[in-house]
Design a protein around this motif. Structure first.
Motif, PDB file in Angstrom:
ATOM      1  N   HIS A   1      38.766  93.719  49.706  1.00 51.05           N
ATOM      2  CA  HIS A   1      39.885  94.381  50.359  1.00 51.05           C
ATOM      3  C   HIS A   1      39.816  95.887  50.121  1.00 51.05           C
ATOM      4  CE1 HIS A   1      41.235  90.246  50.057  1.00 51.05           C
ATOM      5  NE2 HIS A   1      42.183  90.516  50.931  1.00 51.05           N
ATOM      6  N   VAL A   2      40.263  96.632  51.123  1.00 51.61           N
ATOM      7  CA  VAL A   2      40.338  98.085  51.031  1.00 51.61           C
ATOM      8  C   VAL A   2      41.752  98.485  51.432  1.00 51.61           C
ATOM      9  CG1 VAL A   2      39.464 100.279  51.915  1.00 51.61           C
ATOM     10  CG2 VAL A   2      37.903  98.367  51.606  1.00 51.61           C
TER      11      VAL A   2
ATOM     12  N   GLN B   1      43.261  92.458  64.633  1.00 56.23           N
ATOM     13  CA  GLN B   1      44.376  92.405  63.692  1.00 56.23           C
ATOM     14  C   GLN B   1      44.181  91.372  62.588  1.00 56.23           C
ATOM     15  OE1 GLN B   1      48.155  92.243  65.676  1.00 56.23           O
ATOM     16  NE2 GLN B   1      47.805  94.177  66.716  1.00 56.23           N
ATOM     17  N   LYS B   2      43.329  90.371  62.802  1.00 61.00           N
ATOM     18  CA  LYS B   2      43.093  89.385  61.748  1.00 61.00           C
ATOM     19  C   LYS B   2      42.395  90.010  60.546  1.00 61.00           C
ATOM     20  CE  LYS B   2      43.228  85.341  64.606  1.00 61.00           C
ATOM     21  NZ  LYS B   2      42.626  84.145  65.094  1.00 61.00           N
ATOM     22  N   GLN B   3      41.789  91.171  60.741  1.00 61.63           N
ATOM     23  CA  GLN B   3      41.138  91.871  59.640  1.00 61.63           C
ATOM     24  C   GLN B   3      42.176  92.579  58.751  1.00 61.63           C
ATOM     25  OE1 GLN B   3      37.855  94.294  60.937  1.00 61.63           O
ATOM     26  NE2 GLN B   3      37.163  94.685  58.864  1.00 61.63           N
ATOM     27  N   PHE B   4      43.408  92.752  59.261  1.00 60.75           N
ATOM     28  CA  PHE B   4      44.462  93.404  58.490  1.00 60.75           C
ATOM     29  C   PHE B   4      45.072  92.397  57.522  1.00 60.75           C
ATOM     30  CE2 PHE B   4      45.428  96.243  62.407  1.00 60.75           C
ATOM     31  CZ  PHE B   4      44.293  96.990  62.156  1.00 60.75           C
ATOM     32  N   ASP B   5      44.989  92.691  56.234  1.00 59.45           N
ATOM     33  CA  ASP B   5      45.620  91.850  55.218  1.00 59.45           C
ATOM     34  C   ASP B   5      47.125  92.097  55.231  1.00 59.45           C
ATOM     35  OD1 ASP B   5      45.510  89.975  53.048  1.00 59.45           O
ATOM     36  OD2 ASP B   5      45.746  91.652  51.649  1.00 59.45           O
ATOM     37  N   PHE B   6      47.509  93.372  55.261  1.00 63.52           N
ATOM     38  CA  PHE B   6      48.913  93.726  55.474  1.00 63.52           C
ATOM     39  C   PHE B   6      48.987  95.167  55.930  1.00 63.52           C
ATOM     40  CE2 PHE B   6      48.539  94.348  50.763  1.00 63.52           C
ATOM     41  CZ  PHE B   6      48.817  95.709  50.687  1.00 63.52           C
ATOM     42  N   ILE B   7      50.145  95.488  56.503  1.00 62.59           N
ATOM     43  CA  ILE B   7      50.453  96.861  56.906  1.00 62.59           C
ATOM     44  C   ILE B   7      51.753  97.222  56.197  1.00 62.59           C
ATOM     45  CG2 ILE B   7      51.074  98.381  58.805  1.00 62.59           C
ATOM     46  CD1 ILE B   7      49.306  96.647  60.613  1.00 62.59           C
ATOM     47  N   GLU B   8      51.683  98.309  55.453  1.00 62.42           N
ATOM     48  CA  GLU B   8      52.804  98.701  54.586  1.00 62.42           C
ATOM     49  C   GLU B   8      53.514  99.938  55.139  1.00 62.42           C
ATOM     50  OE1 GLU B   8      53.202  99.916  49.862  1.00 62.42           O
ATOM     51  OE2 GLU B   8      51.339  99.109  50.623  1.00 62.42           O
TER      52      GLU B   8
END
Length: 171
Positions: free
Chosen positions: A111-112, A162-169
């Motif tokens: 994760h990055v 978007q499946k590559q996004f773990d979360f958006i803060e």
């Protein structure tokens, strides 16, 4: 108090120095998040001073006890273990390079976390160049900098990724 690059108010907190009956001294913090249901800091400190507690104070006192135990043994709590691999932090996407991405992958990061929102169009292009097609999961932190319309535009432009996004803060 703490604050990021956002327009949000500073967060109030207190550093606690706890003198235990055993003679040990330990430190911890009480940092409240009222928007998540925490009482105001003043209420926590008033309850602590009167001998009462809250779940936040209870946890702070437990951590202070752990700190006191390590101090009593003259041991550094962080020397005996290695922190778990969480994510690689990129504060400025413009300073990123393909060599850095290869290095992140070779260090076994999965994760990055990337600080976003200062120049969303440029950052979108850099995200595509560096990360689309890799197995790295992305944690994007906008620190409330992005406007609602530019955030929606950003999401739309990454619809197929978007499946590559773990979360958006904090968009």
């Amino acid at each position: 108090s703490l604050n990021a690059y956002s327009t949000a108010k500073c967060r109030k907190g207190a550093l606690l120095k706890v003198l235990f009956e055993s003679g040990g001294v330990g430190y911890s913090d009480c940092h409240v998040w009222p928007e998540l249901g925490d009482l105001p800091l003043e209420d926590h400190l008033r309850l602590l001073a009167s001998g009462s507690s809250t779940s936040l104070i209870h946890c702070a006192l437990e951590l202070a006890q752990i700190d006191a135990d390590f101090r009593k043994q003259k041991r550094n709590a962080l020397n005996d273990s290695s922190p778990p691999l969480s994510h690689y932090l990129i504060n400025d996407l413009a300073s990123c390079s393909l060599n850095l991405i290869e290095s992140i992958i070779s260090q076994n990061y999965t994760h990055v976390k990337i600080k976003m929102g200062r120049d969303i169009e440029r950052e979108s292009a850099l995200l595509r160049d560096f990360f689309v097609g890799t197995n790295l999961r992305l944690r994007l932190d906008f620190n409330e900098i992005c406007s609602l319309s530019s955030f929606y535009k950003f999401l739309k432009s990454f619809e197929s990724h978007q499946k590559q996004f773990d979360f958006i803060e904090d968009p």
